[in-house]
Scaffold this motif. Structure first.
Motif, short mmCIF file in Angstrom:
data_model
loop_
_atom_site.label_atom_id
_atom_site.label_comp_id
_atom_site.label_asym_id
_atom_site.label_seq_id
_atom_site.Cartn_x
_atom_site.Cartn_y
_atom_site.Cartn_z
N GLY A 1 -6.80 -0.16 6.75
CA GLY A 1 -5.58 0.29 6.20
C GLY A 1 -4.70 1.16 6.78
N ASP A 2 -4.93 1.72 7.85
CA ASP A 2 -4.35 2.89 8.69
C ASP A 2 -3.67 2.03 9.59
OD1 ASP A 2 -3.17 4.88 9.74
OD2 ASP A 2 -5.09 5.78 10.31
N PRO A 3 -2.09 2.11 9.50
CA PRO A 3 -1.23 1.51 10.34
C PRO A 3 -1.23 2.17 11.83
CG PRO A 3 0.14 2.46 8.73
CD PRO A 3 -1.53 2.68 8.45
N ALA A 4 -1.54 3.64 11.82
CA ALA A 4 -1.55 4.36 13.12
C ALA A 4 -2.55 3.74 13.99
CB ALA A 4 -1.77 5.68 12.74
N GLU B 1 0.65 -1.35 0.09
CA GLU B 1 -0.02 0.14 -0.02
C GLU B 1 0.80 1.34 -0.04
OE1 GLU B 1 -2.48 -3.40 2.15
OE2 GLU B 1 -0.26 -2.66 2.00
N ASP B 2 0.53 2.20 -0.63
CA ASP B 2 0.94 3.73 -0.61
C ASP B 2 1.41 4.26 0.70
OD1 ASP B 2 0.85 3.91 -3.41
OD2 ASP B 2 -0.18 5.64 -3.32
N VAL B 3 0.56 4.02 1.90
CA VAL B 3 1.04 4.41 3.18
C VAL B 3 2.48 3.97 3.60
CG1 VAL B 3 -0.22 2.49 4.35
CG2 VAL B 3 0.03 4.69 5.35
N TYR B 4 2.82 2.82 3.20
CA TYR B 4 4.00 2.11 3.41
C TYR B 4 5.12 2.40 2.46
CZ TYR B 4 0.88 -0.63 6.26
OH TYR B 4 -0.33 -0.99 7.22
N LEU B 5 4.87 2.59 1.25
CA LEU B 5 5.86 2.76 0.19
C LEU B 5 6.00 3.78 -0.77
CD1 LEU B 5 5.56 -1.12 -0.89
CD2 LEU B 5 6.94 -0.22 0.80
N ASN B 6 4.85 4.78 -0.74
CA ASN B 6 4.93 5.97 -1.61
C ASN B 6 5.53 7.17 -0.88
OD1 ASN B 6 4.47 7.98 -3.41
ND2 ASN B 6 2.31 7.65 -3.31
#
Length: 294
Positions: free
Chosen positions: A234-237, A37-42
């Motif tokens: 999908g929000d790791p926080a 996902e973008d949140v981790y890699l973008n």
């Protein structure tokens, strides 16, 4: 070879370790667990990337494998590699972001004799170096296989007991992770956690294993990723706590599956009990517990 651990070391504070949480490190760790996902890699994403909460184990490992800890134990490489990770319980207080310098402190809290070796529990606290703001609190529990405790068992604080949510999972086993031949190598480098039984078949055979096996912390982290996807939008926080016992060996070639049950607590958190099994139904992680906030 030193195979004694002195109970008098309980209460010892381990020299802190510092880690720079770069985008490269956070992205590599996420990618090794299969996060796309973008949140981790973008890194061009608005607000930047957010690290998986389970990345806290990487700066913690700088304490748990560092020279000061080895000196306190009086342990050489052979003894350190006999320590199997049997429990990890981490609470994360704020999102993990690139660019932050963090300090991790450890304190040996438990040492006791078990049938198969010397059990040790270390509490680890990670904070932002420049502000002192608390980032995470973890318990690392391990057993030094075949080793003995010199002196009486000692404990000044115990790791949290598994939450009593039950194991009547509401889901059938869901595919989570394939332990490819490459995965232990990728995880070793991305998490900066190395023990040769995970990557070298010769070392695994010397340890009495048929083949290399996956790090318990990798199965733990992959479970955290799946829980974020299914319960955290999908929000790791939103994943504030993840704990489990490492009770089985995930050998190369195994497929791992997640089972879970979710309960809404009065304080608004969602509590998830879970375990991870292989294709034969053998437990890899047991007594899993997670909290989703927000």
């Amino acid at each position: 070879m030193n195979n004694l651990l002195r109970s008098e070391i309980v209460g010892t504070e381990i020299t802190p370790a510092e880690t720079h949480m770069t985008a490269r490190r956070l992205m590599s760790y996420a990618a090794a667990l299969g996060a796309t996902e973008d949140v981790y890699l973008n890194d061009l994403r608005d607000g930047g990337i957010v690290g998986l909460p389970t990345y806290v184990i990487s700066p913690e490992w700088q304490v748990m494998n560092g020279p000061p800890y080895r000196e306190v134990l009086g342990a050489d490489n052979a003894q350190m590699w006999r320590c199997i990770h049997v429990q990890q319980d981490s609470t994360v207080f704020k999102p993990l972001r690139s660019g932050e310098h963090v300090t991790t402190r450890g304190k040996i809290c438990v040492l006791r004799q078990t049938r198969i070796g010397a059990y040790i529990a270390v509490r680890l606290d990670t904070s932002v170096r420049d502000t002192g703001e608390a980032l995470a609190e973890s318990w690392f529990c391990g057993i030094f296989l075949g080793d003995k405790v010199e002196g009486p068992d000692r404990s000044i604080a115990e790791p949290p007991a598994p939450a009593a949510l039950g194991d009547d999972f509401t889901t059938a086993p869901e595919p989570m992770l394939n332990v490819s031949r490459a995965l232990p190598h990728l995880y070793t480098e991305a998490a900066d956690i190395w023990n040769p039984i995970h990557t070298e078949r010769s070392a695994a055979r010397q340890a009495g294993l048929d083949d290399t096996l996956l790090h318990g912390s990798c199965s733990w982290g992959a479970a955290g990723l799946q829980i974020v996807r299914q319960f955290g939008g999908g929000d790791p926080a939103r994943l504030s706590r993840l704990g489990a016992r490492m009770t089985g060996k995930a050998l190369v070639g195994a497929d791992l599956f997640l089972r879970h049950r979710a309960t809404d607590a009065n304080d608004g958190t969602r509590q998830i009990s879970f375990d991870v099994v292989d294709g034969q139904g053998q437990n890899i992680l047991s007594n899993g517990y997670a909290e989703i906030t927000g």
